[in-house]
Enzyme design. Structure first.
Site, PDB file in Angstrom:
ATOM      1  N   GLU A   1      54.744  74.728  14.664  1.00 56.45           N
ATOM      2  CA  GLU A   1      53.408  75.025  14.575  1.00 56.45           C
ATOM      3  C   GLU A   1      52.533  74.647  13.550  1.00 56.45           C
ATOM      4  O   GLU A   1      52.754  74.713  12.353  1.00 56.45           O
ATOM      5  CB  GLU A   1      53.625  76.535  14.246  1.00 56.45           C
ATOM      6  CG  GLU A   1      54.259  77.343  15.190  1.00 56.45           C
ATOM      7  CD  GLU A   1      53.524  77.716  16.688  1.00 56.45           C
ATOM      8  OE1 GLU A   1      52.364  77.518  16.685  1.00 56.45           O
ATOM      9  OE2 GLU A   1      54.135  78.369  17.560  1.00 56.45           O
TER      10      GLU A   1
ATOM     11  N   GLU B   1      44.817  75.035  22.607  1.00 58.79           N
ATOM     12  CA  GLU B   1      46.290  74.839  22.131  1.00 58.79           C
ATOM     13  C   GLU B   1      46.773  73.570  22.913  1.00 58.79           C
ATOM     14  O   GLU B   1      47.393  72.594  22.319  1.00 58.79           O
ATOM     15  CB  GLU B   1      47.086  75.957  21.933  1.00 58.79           C
ATOM     16  CG  GLU B   1      48.502  75.330  21.427  1.00 58.79           C
ATOM     17  CD  GLU B   1      49.498  76.587  21.403  1.00 58.79           C
ATOM     18  OE1 GLU B   1      50.568  76.326  20.923  1.00 58.79           O
ATOM     19  OE2 GLU B   1      49.067  77.720  21.807  1.00 58.79           O
TER      20      GLU B   1
ATOM     21  N   HIS C   1      53.354  72.968  18.736  1.00 59.88           N
ATOM     22  CA  HIS C   1      52.172  73.822  19.106  1.00 59.88           C
ATOM     23  C   HIS C   1      51.379  74.204  17.933  1.00 59.88           C
ATOM     24  O   HIS C   1      51.550  73.314  17.141  1.00 59.88           O
ATOM     25  CB  HIS C   1      53.292  75.256  19.212  1.00 59.88           C
ATOM     26  CG  HIS C   1      53.945  75.394  20.284  1.00 59.88           C
ATOM     27  ND1 HIS C   1      53.739  76.081  21.256  1.00 59.88           N
ATOM     28  CD2 HIS C   1      55.292  74.967  20.379  1.00 59.88           C
ATOM     29  CE1 HIS C   1      54.740  75.893  22.551  1.00 59.88           C
ATOM     30  NE2 HIS C   1      55.659  75.355  21.849  1.00 59.88           N
TER      31      HIS C   1
ATOM     32  N   HIS D   1      52.661  74.507  26.140  1.00 61.60           N
ATOM     33  CA  HIS D   1      51.763  75.023  27.286  1.00 61.60           C
ATOM     34  C   HIS D   1      51.390  73.871  28.397  1.00 61.60           C
ATOM     35  O   HIS D   1      51.985  72.727  28.488  1.00 61.60           O
ATOM     36  CB  HIS D   1      50.569  75.749  26.389  1.00 61.60           C
ATOM     37  CG  HIS D   1      51.122  76.770  25.562  1.00 61.60           C
ATOM     38  ND1 HIS D   1      51.913  77.873  25.853  1.00 61.60           N
ATOM     39  CD2 HIS D   1      51.041  76.519  24.197  1.00 61.60           C
ATOM     40  CE1 HIS D   1      51.999  78.571  24.700  1.00 61.60           C
ATOM     41  NE2 HIS D   1      51.605  77.561  23.774  1.00 61.60           N
TER      42      HIS D   1
END
Length: 324
Positions: free
Chosen positions: A288, A151, A206, A114
Protein backbone atom coordinates in the site's frame (compact mmCIF):
# COMPACT_ATOMS: atom_id res chain seq x y z
CA UNK A 1 141.04 30.27 -15.72
CA UNK A 2 140.89 26.60 -15.13
CA UNK A 3 141.13 23.87 -17.69
CA UNK A 4 139.45 20.46 -17.61
CA UNK A 5 140.38 17.48 -19.55
CA UNK A 6 140.79 13.81 -19.24
CA UNK A 7 143.91 14.16 -17.37
CA UNK A 8 142.79 16.85 -15.12
CA UNK A 9 139.11 15.87 -14.34
CA UNK A 10 138.06 17.46 -11.13
CA UNK A 11 137.33 15.34 -8.16
CA UNK A 12 133.72 14.05 -8.23
CA UNK A 13 131.95 14.53 -4.95
CA UNK A 14 130.43 11.51 -3.29
CA UNK A 15 126.79 11.02 -4.27
CA UNK A 16 124.13 11.38 -1.62
CA UNK A 17 121.98 8.26 -1.06
CA UNK A 18 118.81 10.46 -1.50
CA UNK A 19 119.78 11.78 -4.92
CA UNK A 20 118.40 8.90 -7.01
CA UNK A 21 114.91 8.84 -5.43
CA UNK A 22 114.64 12.62 -5.86
CA UNK A 23 115.60 12.29 -9.48
CA UNK A 24 112.94 9.67 -10.06
CA UNK A 25 110.30 11.83 -8.37
CA UNK A 26 111.21 14.83 -10.50
CA UNK A 27 111.10 12.72 -13.59
CA UNK A 28 107.55 11.68 -12.74
CA UNK A 29 106.41 15.22 -11.94
CA UNK A 30 107.74 16.90 -15.07
CA UNK A 31 105.47 15.06 -17.56
CA UNK A 32 102.43 15.76 -15.37
CA UNK A 33 103.29 19.46 -15.22
CA UNK A 34 103.79 19.59 -18.96
CA UNK A 35 100.44 17.82 -19.51
CA UNK A 36 98.65 20.31 -17.24
CA UNK A 37 100.19 23.23 -19.11
CA UNK A 38 99.07 21.70 -22.39
CA UNK A 39 95.50 21.39 -21.19
CA UNK A 40 95.57 24.94 -19.86
CA UNK A 41 96.86 26.23 -23.17
CA UNK A 42 94.22 24.31 -25.10
CA UNK A 43 91.37 25.43 -22.86
CA UNK A 44 92.54 28.97 -22.49
CA UNK A 45 92.51 31.22 -19.49
CA UNK A 46 89.22 32.71 -18.29
CA UNK A 47 88.13 35.35 -20.79
CA UNK A 48 90.68 34.18 -23.31
CA UNK A 49 90.22 33.18 -26.94
CA UNK A 50 90.24 29.48 -26.09
CA UNK A 51 86.84 29.65 -24.39
CA UNK A 52 85.35 31.47 -27.35
CA UNK A 53 86.66 28.89 -29.77
CA UNK A 54 85.12 26.04 -27.73
CA UNK A 55 81.75 27.69 -27.66
CA UNK A 56 81.82 28.15 -31.40
CA UNK A 57 82.86 24.55 -31.92
CA UNK A 58 80.15 23.23 -29.60
CA UNK A 59 77.40 25.25 -31.32
CA UNK A 60 74.28 25.78 -29.15
CA UNK A 61 74.41 22.50 -27.24
CA UNK A 62 73.20 22.86 -23.65
CA UNK A 63 75.19 21.47 -20.77
CA UNK A 64 73.99 18.10 -19.42
CA UNK A 65 71.51 18.51 -16.54
CA UNK A 66 72.72 17.74 -13.08
CA UNK A 67 71.71 14.37 -11.70
CA UNK A 68 68.70 14.42 -9.35
CA UNK A 69 69.85 13.61 -5.84
CA UNK A 70 68.49 10.37 -4.45
CA UNK A 71 65.71 10.63 -1.89
CA UNK A 72 67.09 9.73 1.51
CA UNK A 73 65.78 6.61 3.16
CA UNK A 74 63.37 6.92 6.04
CA UNK A 75 65.25 6.43 9.32
CA UNK A 76 62.24 4.67 10.81
CA UNK A 77 61.63 2.11 8.07
CA UNK A 78 64.83 2.17 6.04
CA UNK A 79 62.73 2.56 2.91
CA UNK A 80 62.64 5.40 0.43
CA UNK A 81 59.52 7.61 0.60
CA UNK A 82 57.28 7.16 -2.43
CA UNK A 83 57.73 9.72 -5.16
CA UNK A 84 54.61 11.21 -6.82
CA UNK A 85 54.96 8.71 -9.64
CA UNK A 86 54.94 5.81 -7.19
CA UNK A 87 51.37 6.71 -6.24
CA UNK A 88 50.13 7.18 -9.79
CA UNK A 89 47.25 4.85 -10.65
CA UNK A 90 47.55 2.86 -13.82
CA UNK A 91 44.01 2.69 -15.25
CA UNK A 92 44.85 -0.47 -17.11
CA UNK A 93 46.04 -2.13 -13.90
CA UNK A 94 42.98 -1.10 -11.84
CA UNK A 95 40.37 -3.90 -11.99
CA UNK A 96 36.92 -2.75 -13.04
CA UNK A 97 34.09 -3.13 -10.54
CA UNK A 98 32.19 -6.34 -11.25
CA UNK A 99 28.87 -5.79 -12.99
CA UNK A 100 25.79 -6.73 -10.98
CA UNK A 101 24.63 -10.25 -11.68
CA UNK A 102 21.88 -10.42 -14.27
CA UNK A 103 18.38 -11.48 -13.21
CA UNK A 104 18.13 -13.69 -16.26
CA UNK A 105 16.11 -16.77 -15.36
CA UNK A 106 14.27 -14.99 -12.54
CA UNK A 107 10.51 -14.53 -12.86
CA UNK A 108 8.61 -11.70 -11.20
CA UNK A 109 4.83 -11.35 -11.24
CA UNK A 110 3.43 -7.86 -10.73
CA UNK A 111 -0.21 -7.62 -9.73
CA UNK A 112 -1.61 -4.11 -10.36
CA UNK A 113 -4.47 -3.87 -7.88
CA UNK A 114 -8.03 -3.68 -9.26
CA UNK A 115 -8.89 -2.76 -12.85
CA UNK A 116 -9.84 0.61 -14.36
CA UNK A 117 -13.05 -0.91 -15.77
CA UNK A 118 -14.19 -2.77 -12.63
CA UNK A 119 -16.80 -0.14 -11.78
CA UNK A 120 -18.60 -1.00 -15.04
CA UNK A 121 -19.04 -4.64 -13.98
CA UNK A 122 -20.50 -4.67 -10.48
CA UNK A 123 -22.17 -8.06 -10.83
CA UNK A 124 -19.02 -9.81 -11.96
CA UNK A 125 -16.68 -8.30 -9.38
CA UNK A 126 -19.10 -8.91 -6.51
CA UNK A 127 -19.21 -12.62 -7.21
CA UNK A 128 -17.74 -14.61 -4.29
CA UNK A 129 -14.67 -16.82 -4.60
CA UNK A 130 -13.05 -19.24 -2.14
CA UNK A 131 -9.87 -17.87 -0.55
CA UNK A 132 -9.29 -20.80 1.79
CA UNK A 133 -10.28 -19.22 5.09
CA UNK A 134 -13.56 -17.81 3.76
CA UNK A 135 -15.38 -16.65 0.63
CA UNK A 136 -14.66 -13.20 -0.66
CA UNK A 137 -15.65 -10.85 -3.50
CA UNK A 138 -13.94 -11.51 -6.83
CA UNK A 139 -12.49 -7.99 -6.82
CA UNK A 140 -13.37 -4.40 -5.95
CA UNK A 141 -13.24 -1.05 -7.71
CA UNK A 142 -10.49 0.21 -5.44
CA UNK A 143 -10.31 3.71 -3.99
CA UNK A 144 -9.56 7.13 -5.49
CA UNK A 145 -8.34 10.59 -4.50
CA UNK A 146 -10.87 13.30 -3.72
CA UNK A 147 -10.10 14.71 -7.18
CA UNK A 148 -10.98 11.39 -8.85
CA UNK A 149 -7.56 9.87 -9.61
CA UNK A 150 -8.28 6.16 -9.24
CA UNK A 151 -6.26 3.53 -7.48
CA UNK A 152 -6.49 1.32 -10.58
CA UNK A 153 -4.82 3.98 -12.72
CA UNK A 154 -2.14 4.51 -10.09
CA UNK A 155 -1.31 0.82 -9.68
CA UNK A 156 -1.07 0.21 -13.43
CA UNK A 157 1.25 3.19 -13.87
CA UNK A 158 3.62 2.04 -11.10
CA UNK A 159 3.46 -1.54 -12.43
CA UNK A 160 4.62 -0.41 -15.88
CA UNK A 161 7.52 1.55 -14.40
CA UNK A 162 8.50 -1.38 -12.18
CA UNK A 163 8.29 -3.84 -15.08
CA UNK A 164 10.69 -1.72 -17.14
CA UNK A 165 13.23 -1.51 -14.33
CA UNK A 166 13.20 -5.25 -13.70
CA UNK A 167 13.37 -6.16 -17.39
CA UNK A 168 16.40 -3.91 -17.78
CA UNK A 169 18.17 -6.18 -15.31
CA UNK A 170 17.23 -9.33 -17.16
CA UNK A 171 14.19 -10.54 -15.24
CA UNK A 172 11.15 -12.07 -16.89
CA UNK A 173 8.14 -10.03 -15.79
CA UNK A 174 4.47 -10.94 -16.04
CA UNK A 175 1.51 -8.70 -15.14
CA UNK A 176 -1.74 -10.19 -13.87
CA UNK A 177 -3.59 -7.56 -15.89
CA UNK A 178 -2.57 -4.70 -18.13
CA UNK A 179 -5.83 -2.80 -18.51
CA UNK A 180 -6.68 -5.26 -21.25
CA UNK A 181 -9.54 -7.05 -19.50
CA UNK A 182 -13.17 -6.08 -19.00
CA UNK A 183 -12.76 -6.53 -15.25
CA UNK A 184 -10.65 -8.33 -12.68
CA UNK A 185 -9.08 -10.80 -12.67
CA UNK A 186 -10.59 -12.17 -9.47
CA UNK A 187 -8.30 -12.50 -6.47
CA UNK A 188 -8.03 -16.28 -6.76
CA UNK A 189 -6.95 -15.96 -10.39
CA UNK A 190 -4.41 -13.30 -9.50
CA UNK A 191 -2.77 -15.76 -7.11
CA UNK A 192 -2.99 -18.56 -9.66
CA UNK A 193 -1.16 -16.47 -12.31
CA UNK A 194 1.85 -16.13 -10.00
CA UNK A 195 1.74 -19.81 -9.05
CA UNK A 196 1.59 -21.04 -12.63
CA UNK A 197 4.44 -18.73 -13.62
CA UNK A 198 6.47 -20.24 -10.77
CA UNK A 199 7.43 -16.73 -9.83
CA UNK A 200 10.53 -16.17 -7.76
CA UNK A 201 8.75 -13.14 -6.31
CA UNK A 202 5.30 -11.62 -6.67
CA UNK A 203 3.97 -8.25 -5.54
CA UNK A 204 0.52 -6.72 -5.55
CA UNK A 205 0.53 -2.91 -5.81
CA UNK A 206 -2.15 -0.82 -4.12
CA UNK A 207 -2.91 2.53 -2.51
CA UNK A 208 -5.04 2.83 0.62
CA UNK A 209 -8.32 4.69 1.16
CA UNK A 210 -8.08 5.48 4.87
CA UNK A 211 -9.15 8.61 6.72
CA UNK A 212 -7.44 11.96 6.18
CA UNK A 213 -4.45 12.35 8.48
CA UNK A 214 -3.47 8.73 8.10
CA UNK A 215 -0.26 8.80 6.10
CA UNK A 216 2.55 6.59 4.88
CA UNK A 217 3.08 3.23 3.24
CA UNK A 218 2.84 -0.31 4.55
CA UNK A 219 3.64 -3.79 3.26
CA UNK A 220 1.19 -6.62 3.92
CA UNK A 221 2.75 -10.03 4.58
CA UNK A 222 0.95 -13.39 4.41
CA UNK A 223 0.22 -15.02 7.75
CA UNK A 224 0.41 -18.76 8.29
CA UNK A 225 -2.73 -20.28 6.78
CA UNK A 226 -3.50 -23.96 6.25
CA UNK A 227 -7.14 -24.27 5.48
CA UNK A 228 -9.12 -25.38 2.44
CA UNK A 229 -7.30 -24.38 -0.74
CA UNK A 230 -4.92 -22.12 1.20
CA UNK A 231 -1.54 -23.22 2.52
CA UNK A 232 0.97 -20.42 3.04
CA UNK A 233 3.30 -22.24 5.43
CA UNK A 234 6.09 -22.59 2.88
CA UNK A 235 6.01 -18.95 1.81
CA UNK A 236 5.63 -17.11 5.13
CA UNK A 237 9.36 -16.75 5.81
CA UNK A 238 10.51 -15.82 2.29
CA UNK A 239 7.56 -13.45 1.91
CA UNK A 240 8.55 -11.70 5.14
CA UNK A 241 12.07 -11.30 3.79
CA UNK A 242 10.74 -9.93 0.51
CA UNK A 243 8.41 -7.53 2.32
CA UNK A 244 11.15 -6.19 4.56
CA UNK A 245 13.42 -5.51 1.60
CA UNK A 246 10.64 -3.82 -0.38
CA UNK A 247 9.78 -1.62 2.61
CA UNK A 248 13.42 -0.61 3.01
CA UNK A 249 13.87 0.22 -0.68
CA UNK A 250 10.55 2.02 -0.97
CA UNK A 251 11.15 4.20 2.08
CA UNK A 252 14.70 5.02 1.03
CA UNK A 253 13.87 6.01 -2.55
CA UNK A 254 10.63 7.90 -1.93
CA UNK A 255 11.66 9.49 1.36
CA UNK A 256 8.29 8.64 2.86
CA UNK A 257 7.72 7.15 6.29
CA UNK A 258 5.94 3.93 7.25
CA UNK A 259 2.24 4.27 7.96
CA UNK A 260 1.36 6.19 11.12
CA UNK A 261 -1.96 4.38 11.58
CA UNK A 262 -1.06 0.68 11.58
CA UNK A 263 1.98 -1.58 11.76
CA UNK A 264 3.41 0.10 14.86
CA UNK A 265 5.71 2.27 12.78
CA UNK A 266 7.40 -0.71 11.12
CA UNK A 267 5.55 -0.45 7.82
CA UNK A 268 4.87 -4.20 8.04
CA UNK A 269 1.46 -5.79 8.64
CA UNK A 270 0.51 -9.48 8.60
CA UNK A 271 -2.94 -10.57 7.37
CA UNK A 272 -4.72 -13.86 6.69
CA UNK A 273 -7.86 -12.55 4.97
CA UNK A 274 -6.51 -11.62 1.54
CA UNK A 275 -7.12 -14.19 -1.18
CA UNK A 276 -4.19 -12.99 -3.28
CA UNK A 277 -1.86 -13.97 -0.40
CA UNK A 278 -3.72 -16.96 1.05
CA UNK A 279 -3.78 -18.81 -2.25
CA UNK A 280 -0.21 -18.00 -3.30
CA UNK A 281 2.39 -20.74 -3.39
CA UNK A 282 5.24 -18.33 -4.25
CA UNK A 283 6.75 -15.55 -2.10
CA UNK A 284 4.33 -12.65 -2.33
CA UNK A 285 3.47 -9.35 -0.61
CA UNK A 286 1.02 -6.48 -0.98
CA UNK A 287 2.27 -2.89 -0.96
CA UNK A 288 0.00 0.00 0.00
CA UNK A 289 2.01 2.94 -1.35
CA UNK A 290 0.15 5.67 0.56
CA UNK A 291 -3.28 6.98 1.49
CA UNK A 292 -5.21 8.48 -1.41
CA UNK A 293 -7.61 10.25 0.93
CA UNK A 294 -4.93 12.27 2.69
CA UNK A 295 -4.02 15.54 0.94
CA UNK A 296 -0.28 15.21 1.57
CA UNK A 297 -0.10 11.61 0.39
CA UNK A 298 -2.35 12.48 -2.55
CA UNK A 299 0.17 15.09 -3.73
CA UNK A 300 2.80 12.35 -3.86
CA UNK A 301 0.71 9.61 -5.41
CA UNK A 302 -0.43 11.87 -8.27
CA UNK A 303 3.11 13.01 -9.11
CA UNK A 304 4.81 11.10 -11.93
CA UNK A 305 8.33 11.75 -10.64
CA UNK A 306 7.39 10.37 -7.22
CA UNK A 307 5.81 7.29 -8.83
CA UNK A 308 9.11 6.66 -10.61
CA UNK A 309 10.88 6.80 -7.25
CA UNK A 310 8.28 4.39 -5.88
CA UNK A 311 8.95 1.95 -8.72
CA UNK A 312 12.69 2.30 -8.16
CA UNK A 313 12.34 1.54 -4.46
CA UNK A 314 10.16 -1.50 -5.11
CA UNK A 315 12.61 -2.72 -7.74
CA UNK A 316 15.54 -2.41 -5.36
CA UNK A 317 13.72 -4.45 -2.76
CA UNK A 318 12.79 -7.20 -5.20
CA UNK A 319 16.28 -7.32 -6.73
CA UNK A 320 17.84 -7.51 -3.28
CA UNK A 321 15.55 -10.43 -2.44
CA UNK A 322 16.27 -12.28 -5.69
CA UNK A 323 20.02 -11.92 -5.27
CA UNK A 324 19.88 -13.00 -1.66
Amino acid sequence: MSYTGPEFAPHQPRRSPLRRPLTVALAALVPGALLGWGVYAAVGAPGGDGGTDRAAAAGTASPAPAATPATPASPATGTRPASPRDDAKDPAATPAAPAPASLKGKVVVIDPGHNPANFQHPTEINRKVDVGTHWKECDTTGTATNAGYTEARFTLDVAHRLRDLLQEQGATVKLTQDGDREYGPCVDERARIGNEARADAAISIHADGSAAGNRGFHVILPGAVHQGAADTRAIVAPSADLGKRVADGFGRETGTAPANYLGGGTGLVTRTDLGGLNLSTVPKVFLECGNMRDAQDEALLTDGAWRQKAAQGISEGIVSFLRG
